[in-house]
Design an enzyme around this catalytic site. Structure first.
Site, PDB file in Angstrom:
ATOM      1  CE  LYS A  10      -1.362   2.371   4.936  1.00  0.00           C
ATOM      2  NZ  LYS A  10      -0.004   2.935   5.598  1.00  0.00           N
ATOM      3  NE  ARG A  85      -3.270  -0.143  10.202  1.00  0.00           N
ATOM      4  CZ  ARG A  85      -3.251   1.402   9.470  1.00  0.00           C
ATOM      5  NH1 ARG A  85      -4.008   1.612   9.378  1.00  0.00           N
ATOM      6  NH2 ARG A  85      -2.185   1.472  10.242  1.00  0.00           N
ATOM      7  NE  ARG A 124       2.836   9.926  11.001  1.00  0.00           N
ATOM      8  CZ  ARG A 124       2.243   8.672  10.357  1.00  0.00           C
ATOM      9  NH1 ARG A 124       1.773   8.612   9.081  1.00  0.00           N
ATOM     10  NH2 ARG A 124       1.908   8.348  11.170  1.00  0.00           N
ATOM     11  NE  ARG A 157      -0.676   9.143  13.867  1.00  0.00           N
ATOM     12  CZ  ARG A 157      -0.290   8.416  13.015  1.00  0.00           C
ATOM     13  NH1 ARG A 157      -0.524   8.638  11.734  1.00  0.00           N
ATOM     14  NH2 ARG A 157      -0.767   6.510  13.667  1.00  0.00           N
ATOM     15  NE  ARG A 168       2.044   3.368  14.277  1.00  0.00           N
ATOM     16  CZ  ARG A 168       2.505   4.397  14.135  1.00  0.00           C
ATOM     17  NH1 ARG A 168       3.694   5.115  14.832  1.00  0.00           N
ATOM     18  NH2 ARG A 168       1.868   4.847  12.928  1.00  0.00           N
TER      19      ARG A 168
END
Ligand code: ADP
Ligand code: ADP
Ligand code: ZN
Length: 217
Positions: A10, A85, A124, A157, A168
Site C-alpha cells: 500500500k 482499518r 522491509r 521497524r 498484526r
C-alpha cells in the site's frame, strides 16, 4: 483508497500514485510514526498500541484523518493508505465524505498471499525521515541504509519483527478484512494482484481506478 494487509504494498503504491496524480498520500501509519518521533501527546498515546501491534483506537484515528483532510492540499483529492482499518472507521469516513460533498472514486484491494507478506515485512526497511519503504532483495535502495528519495536513514521497524508481524496479520484478519465486503457491497471494490513487480501493480491499480467503462491511459 488502498486496502490490503500489512506488507501488501500500500505505502509503495500510494507514493507512486501521489506523484503521478499530484495529490497527497495520506497514511495514518506515517502520521502516527511521525507523531511518535516528535513525542507529541497523540504520538505517545498511539505508541502503546503500535508497539503491541494493535490498532490505535477509532476515535483518535478518525480525528486525525478529519484534521488531515481539512488541509488545503487535500481539497483536489487524495490517496488513502492504511485508513480505514475497521468498519467503524469506514462508516465515519463515509460521513466525512458526505460532509465534504466528495465521493470515493475506487477502493483498490491489493491481494498478496500470507507467506509473501511475512517475507516482505520481515525484510522491509523504512526511512525514518519520509517513511518510504524498501526491501532488502526485491526493492533495495541504491545505497544500503540510505533512502533514495530523501537521504534519510533506513531502519527495520520494531513492529516488523517476525512475532509482531504474525500478530498484526491476525489483527488485520479480525478487524480490517471485513472492509472488503463493506466496499464490495458499495460497488467500489477492485482487486489487483499484488504479487507482480511494483510497476506492474501500479499499472493494474491505475487501470482499476479508471472511471467505470473507461480505459486506462
Ligand atoms: P502496515 O505497513 O503494516 O500496513 P501502517 O504503517 O499502516 O502498517 O500502520 C502501523 C501501525 O499504526 C498499525 O499497526 C496500527 O497500530 C497503527 N495504525 C495505522 N493506521 C491505523 C488505523 N487506520 N487505525 C488504527 N491504527 C492504525
Ligand atoms: P504496506 O504499506 O502495505 O505495509 P509496503 O509498501 O511498505 O506495504 O511494502 C511492504 C514491503 O514489500 C516493502 O519491503 C516493499 O519494498 C516491498 N514491496 C512492495 N511492493 C512490492 C512488490 N510489488 N514486489 C516486491 N516487493 C514489494
Ligand atoms: Zn526518505
Amino acid at each position: 483508497m488502498l486496502l490490503g494487509p500489512p506488507g501488501a504494498g500500500k505505502g509503495t503504491q500510494a507514493r507512486k500514485l501521489s506523484e503521478s496524480f499530484v495529490v497527497p498520500d495520506i497514511s495514518t501509519g506515517d502520521i502516527f510514526r511521525n507523531a511518535v518521533t516528535q513525542r507529541t501527546p497523540m504520538g505517545m498515546a498511539a505508541k502503546r498500541f503500535i508497539d503491541r501491534g494493535e490498532l490505535v483506537p477509532d476515535d483518535v484515528t478518525i480525528l486525525i484523518v478529519e484534521e488531515r483532510l481539512a488541509q488545503p492540499d487535500a481539497a483536489a483529492g487524495f490517496i488513502l493508505d492504511g485508513f480505514p482499518r475497521t468498519v467503524h472507521q469506514a462508516t465515519a469516513f463515509d460521513a466525512m465524505l458526505a460532509a465534504m460533498d466528495k465521493t470515493l472514486d475506487a477502493v483498490i484491494e491489493i491481494s498478496v498471499p500470507r507467506e509473501l507478506l511475512i517475507q516482505r515485512l520481515t525484510q522491509r526497511a523504512t526511512c525514518t525521515n519520509c517513511q518510504a519503504s524498501y526491501h532488502l532483495t526485491d526493492a533495495p535502495p541504491k545505497t544500503a541504509g540510505v533512502c533514495d528519495r530523501c537521504g534519510g536513514t533506513l531502519v527495520h521497524r520494531d513492529d516488523d519483527s517476525a512475532k509482531m508481524v504474525l500478530h498484526r496479520l491476525e489483527v488485520h484478519d479480525a478487524q480490517t478484512a471485513p472492509l472488503v465486503s463493506y466496499y464490495k457491497g458499495a460497488g467500489l471494490l477492485r482487486t489487483v494482484d499484488g504479487t507482480q513487480p511494483i510497476d506492474a501493480v501500479f499499472s493494474a491499480i491505475v487501470a482499476a481506478a479508471a472511471p467505470q467503462g473507461g480505459r486506462a491511459a
